[in-house]
Design a protein around this motif. Structure first.
Motif, PDB file in Angstrom:
ATOM      1  N   MET A  40       0.861  -1.191   0.000  1.00  0.00           N
ATOM      2  CA  MET A  40       0.000   0.000   0.000  1.00  0.00           C
ATOM      3  C   MET A  40       0.894   1.237   0.000  1.00  0.00           C
ATOM      4  O   MET A  40       2.014   1.192   0.519  1.00  0.00           O
ATOM      5  CB  MET A  40      -0.832   0.024   1.293  1.00  0.00           C
ATOM      6  CG  MET A  40      -1.979  -0.951   1.332  1.00  0.00           C
ATOM      7  SD  MET A  40      -2.938  -0.707   2.841  1.00  0.00           S
ATOM      8  CE  MET A  40      -1.902  -1.561   4.008  1.00  0.00           C
ATOM      9  N   HIS A  44      -2.280   4.583   2.646  1.00  0.00           N
ATOM     10  CA  HIS A  44      -3.253   3.468   2.635  1.00  0.00           C
ATOM     11  C   HIS A  44      -4.504   3.806   1.815  1.00  0.00           C
ATOM     12  O   HIS A  44      -5.604   3.359   2.120  1.00  0.00           O
ATOM     13  CB  HIS A  44      -3.658   3.087   4.058  1.00  0.00           C
ATOM     14  CG  HIS A  44      -2.552   2.390   4.785  1.00  0.00           C
ATOM     15  ND1 HIS A  44      -2.744   1.725   5.979  1.00  0.00           N
ATOM     16  CD2 HIS A  44      -1.245   2.246   4.500  1.00  0.00           C
ATOM     17  CE1 HIS A  44      -1.584   1.217   6.402  1.00  0.00           C
ATOM     18  NE2 HIS A  44      -0.649   1.525   5.514  1.00  0.00           N
ATOM     19  N   VAL A  45      -4.312   4.600   0.768  1.00  0.00           N
ATOM     20  CA  VAL A  45      -5.448   4.903  -0.130  1.00  0.00           C
ATOM     21  C   VAL A  45      -5.388   4.016  -1.362  1.00  0.00           C
ATOM     22  O   VAL A  45      -6.397   3.695  -1.984  1.00  0.00           O
ATOM     23  CB  VAL A  45      -5.399   6.407  -0.529  1.00  0.00           C
ATOM     24  CG1 VAL A  45      -6.347   6.709  -1.684  1.00  0.00           C
ATOM     25  CG2 VAL A  45      -5.750   7.271   0.683  1.00  0.00           C
ATOM     26  N   SER A  46      -4.169   3.602  -1.714  1.00  0.00           N
ATOM     27  CA  SER A  46      -4.034   2.753  -2.916  1.00  0.00           C
ATOM     28  C   SER A  46      -3.168   1.539  -2.587  1.00  0.00           C
ATOM     29  O   SER A  46      -2.452   1.508  -1.585  1.00  0.00           O
ATOM     30  CB  SER A  46      -3.382   3.558  -4.058  1.00  0.00           C
ATOM     31  OG  SER A  46      -2.030   3.816  -3.728  1.00  0.00           O
ATOM     32  N   LEU A  47      -3.288   0.545  -3.437  1.00  0.00           N
ATOM     33  CA  LEU A  47      -2.532  -0.706  -3.260  1.00  0.00           C
ATOM     34  C   LEU A  47      -1.949  -1.078  -4.620  1.00  0.00           C
ATOM     35  O   LEU A  47      -2.634  -0.962  -5.644  1.00  0.00           O
ATOM     36  CB  LEU A  47      -3.480  -1.827  -2.800  1.00  0.00           C
ATOM     37  CG  LEU A  47      -2.884  -3.216  -2.625  1.00  0.00           C
ATOM     38  CD1 LEU A  47      -2.139  -3.323  -1.295  1.00  0.00           C
ATOM     39  CD2 LEU A  47      -3.970  -4.280  -2.676  1.00  0.00           C
ATOM     40  N   TYR A 250      -4.915  -0.528  -7.171  1.00  0.00           N
ATOM     41  CA  TYR A 250      -6.270  -0.460  -6.592  1.00  0.00           C
ATOM     42  C   TYR A 250      -6.393   0.888  -5.896  1.00  0.00           C
ATOM     43  O   TYR A 250      -5.502   1.284  -5.154  1.00  0.00           O
ATOM     44  CB  TYR A 250      -6.476  -1.588  -5.566  1.00  0.00           C
ATOM     45  CG  TYR A 250      -6.443  -2.976  -6.174  1.00  0.00           C
ATOM     46  CD1 TYR A 250      -5.234  -3.631  -6.388  1.00  0.00           C
ATOM     47  CD2 TYR A 250      -7.616  -3.623  -6.561  1.00  0.00           C
ATOM     48  CE1 TYR A 250      -5.190  -4.902  -6.955  1.00  0.00           C
ATOM     49  CE2 TYR A 250      -7.584  -4.897  -7.119  1.00  0.00           C
ATOM     50  CZ  TYR A 250      -6.366  -5.523  -7.320  1.00  0.00           C
ATOM     51  OH  TYR A 250      -6.333  -6.778  -7.890  1.00  0.00           O
ATOM     52  N   LEU A 251      -7.493   1.589  -6.185  1.00  0.00           N
ATOM     53  CA  LEU A 251      -7.660   2.924  -5.587  1.00  0.00           C
ATOM     54  C   LEU A 251      -9.022   3.021  -4.899  1.00  0.00           C
ATOM     55  O   LEU A 251     -10.065   2.797  -5.526  1.00  0.00           O
ATOM     56  CB  LEU A 251      -7.558   4.002  -6.683  1.00  0.00           C
ATOM     57  CG  LEU A 251      -7.755   5.454  -6.243  1.00  0.00           C
ATOM     58  CD1 LEU A 251      -6.798   5.835  -5.121  1.00  0.00           C
ATOM     59  CD2 LEU A 251      -7.580   6.396  -7.437  1.00  0.00           C
ATOM     60  N   ALA A 252      -8.959   3.338  -3.593  1.00  0.00           N
ATOM     61  CA  ALA A 252     -10.212   3.482  -2.822  1.00  0.00           C
ATOM     62  C   ALA A 252     -10.947   4.735  -3.307  1.00  0.00           C
ATOM     63  O   ALA A 252     -10.310   5.757  -3.581  1.00  0.00           O
ATOM     64  CB  ALA A 252      -9.873   3.602  -1.334  1.00  0.00           C
TER      65      ALA A 252
END
Lengths: 257, 13
Positions: A40, A44-47, A250-252
């Motif tokens: 991440m 911790h907004v994207s992975l 991956y994006l929240a």
């Protein structure tokens, strides 16, 4: 003993270019199936999830699973020492605390080796559930990079809405608002110029533009980028890495307060 | 709009 040899060092250089803005360090998990990385960003907004399959290497040996904690800034410096046409080999002894990069020029007249200290990184892997996405859009990677760059001038968020007609990217801020609509292409001669939308149901989600721009650092890896969306789950931005693997971001999403 | 965290969608293994 771990040893992985890649004729095109440019692939590894581009992979580092694609992740070094988001991640300061990451663990390269090596097994006989290949090299995997999952990390991440600090907020911790994207992975980032990357996979390089062992059969994509010219030579690949992994006697025992090994996890190498890499400082990506240092690794970038070392890979900058490789010419694009050099052959690169990564190697490490079992439970070693260093990794060695060997760069060979095509005519073998110049061979360089760089040893880098490994880091002890705590392994916090996230489980990514298999998802049937409501919308899957494929478009030219350069086009997506252009859209993200242009829209980020208008606001810190980009709204992506997907219908069966096509996909719309919007942003608004102090200077005004912007909308970019991409229609599905009908008949393009080259696959990589097509815009295709597979839609189960329409989806509209909002994302932070600075992360989208960070993801587009992977544009040099692939002509095509794939965006997968479902209501209220992270966006997936996927670039293939030649025939050897992929990198998935991956994006929240952002939600109404 | 408020930014959500990736960890609220993907659980630690």
């Amino acid at each position: 003993m771990f040893e992985a040899r890649l004729v095109q060092s440019s692939i590894l250089k581009k992979v580092l270019e694609a992740i070094k803005d988001l991640l300061n360090e990451a663990t390269f998990d090596c097994s006989d199936s290949g090299i995997q990385l999952q990390a991440m960003d600090n907020s911790h907004v994207s992975l980032v999830s990357m996979n390089l399959r062992s059969d994509g290497f010219d030579k690949y040996r992994c006697d025992r699973n090994i996890s190498m904690g890499m400082n990506l800034g240092s690794m970038t410096k070392i890979l900058k020492c490789a010419a694009n046409e050099d052959v690169v080999t990564m190697k490490a002894q079992d439970n070693a605390d260093t990794v060695t990069f060997v760069f060979e020029s095509p005519n073998q007249e110049k061979v360089s080796d760089y040893e880098m200290k490994l880091m002890n990184l705590d392994q916090e892997h996230l489980g990514i559930p298999e998802t049937e996405y409501a919308c899957v859009v494929r478009l030219p990677a350069g086009e997506f990079a252009r859209i993200c760059r242009d829209l980020s001038q208008f606001g810190e968020s980009v709204v992506i809405s997907c219908t069966k007609e096509g996909v719309k990217f919007s942003s608004a801020g102090d200077i005004g608002s912007a909308n970019i609509k991409l229609a599905q292409t009908s008949n393009v001669d080259k696959e990589e110029l097509a815009v295709t939308v597979e839609m189960q149901e329409p989806v509209t989600l909002t994302f932070a533009s600075r992360y989208l721009n960070s993801f587009t650092k992977a544009t040099s890896l692939s002509n095509v980028v794939q965006l997968s969306m479902s209501p209220d789950v992270p966006l997936v931005v996927e670039y293939r890495i030649g025939e050897i693997g992929h990198i998935r971001y991956y994006l929240a999403p952002k939600i109404e307060d | 709009m408020s930014q959500t965290s990736i960890t609220s969608y993907f659980s630690k293994r």
